[in-house]
Design a protein around this motif. Structure first.
Motif, short mmCIF file in Angstrom:
data_model
loop_
_atom_site.label_atom_id
_atom_site.label_comp_id
_atom_site.label_asym_id
_atom_site.label_seq_id
_atom_site.Cartn_x
_atom_site.Cartn_y
_atom_site.Cartn_z
N ILE A 1 53.77 1.83 22.42
CA ILE A 1 52.67 1.48 21.51
C ILE A 1 52.17 2.74 20.80
O ILE A 1 51.91 2.73 19.59
N SER B 1 56.31 -3.41 18.96
CA SER B 1 56.20 -3.00 20.37
C SER B 1 56.94 -3.97 21.28
O SER B 1 57.67 -3.55 22.18
N THR C 1 55.71 -1.05 32.38
CA THR C 1 54.36 -1.05 31.82
C THR C 1 54.01 0.31 31.24
O THR C 1 53.47 0.41 30.12
N VAL D 1 46.71 -1.76 24.22
CA VAL D 1 47.10 -0.97 25.40
C VAL D 1 46.45 -1.53 26.65
O VAL D 1 47.11 -1.68 27.70
N ILE E 1 53.36 1.16 27.17
CA ILE E 1 52.18 1.84 26.64
C ILE E 1 52.58 3.05 25.81
O ILE E 1 52.01 3.33 24.75
N SER E 2 53.59 3.78 26.28
CA SER E 2 54.10 4.90 25.49
C SER E 2 54.67 4.43 24.16
O SER E 2 54.47 5.06 23.12
N CYS F 1 48.13 -4.74 27.68
CA CYS F 1 49.45 -4.43 28.24
C CYS F 1 49.33 -3.91 29.68
O CYS F 1 50.05 -4.36 30.57
N GLN F 2 48.39 -3.00 29.90
CA GLN F 2 48.20 -2.43 31.23
C GLN F 2 47.73 -3.49 32.23
O GLN F 2 48.24 -3.57 33.36
#
Length: 229
Positions: A170, A32, A163, A212, A167-168, A215-216
């Protein structure tokens, strides 16, 4: 009590090989992170190209804009699981293998970079036109306009878009795992689903969710820090 016993019989945590789970987690995080870095660079360049050529009235610039826009629209519209299969010959030629984490990188980049490019282009279009005109009137060159005005003014939107893209990505790594790209997706599918070991699938899913969320949260903190509007 019956529900507790049913839960324990369905999810048996002694099925989990934690060394393998942490190795799969590392592969997912590495894949990722590498993909996000490469997508950020390529997506930014594509988005800048779309923005610059879209502003120009020169025939060659308009033609280049149309070609790049077509490629971006095509590749971001192909479902990832189909794209990764279509790119198997290219992946084997570039990476020398079709199996393992690095084998998923070309498909991840080609699928996510066009998506981020559109977000970059949109972020540039949201910059105040008055600021751009004032900078031009002071004799700034095209590159000075990009690095001194366009990039700083759109930076919060660029980070926010990255960001969302990360996430996409991942999620894409989990799908890539189904066809042998390693990571938590591969572990959840082969050792969990196919072997009927539900606990492995559950633990892998929870770890992906944690990645996720991290990351967010990181993206939100960075945007909050750099957004001075």
């Amino acid at each position: 009590m019956t529900n507790v016993n049913g839960f324990q019989s369905y999810f048996q945590f002694n099925q989990v090989d934690w060394a393998t789970m942490w190795q799969a987690t590392f592969e997912t995080v590495w894949l990722s992170a590498m993909s996000v870095i490469l997508v950020a660079v390529l997506g930014f360049l594509l988005g800048l190209m779309l923005y610059q050529t879209g502003q120009s009235q020169r025939p060659m610039s308009r033609l280049l804009n149309g070609i790049v826009a077509l490629c971006v629209n095509v590749f971001r519209s192909i479902p990832f699981i189909i794209l990764i299969v279509l790119l198997i010959p290219l992946t084997k030629g570039i990476m020398g293998t079709m199996i393992g984490p690095k084998a998923a990188i070309p498909a991840l980049i080609i699928s996510a970079a066009p998506f981020y490019a559109r977000l970059v282009e949109l972020a540039f279009h949201e910059v105040d036109g008055g600021v751009l005109e004032a900078t031009r009137s002071m004799g700034a060159s095209k590159w000075q306009l990009v690095w001194q005005v366009l990039l700083p003014e759109s930076l919060p939107a660029l980070v926010s878009g990255l960001t969302v893209t990360a996430i996409s990505l991942i999620g894409y790594t989990a799908m890539a795992g189904v066809i042998g790209a390693g990571g938590l997706g591969n572990l959840a599918y082969q050792d969990g689903f196919q072997a009927n070991q539900n606990t492995i699938t559950l633990v892998a899913t929870v770890i992906i969710l944690i990645i996720v969320f991290i990351c967010q949260k990181t993206g939100d903190l960075v945007v909050k820090r750099i957004d001075h509007r």
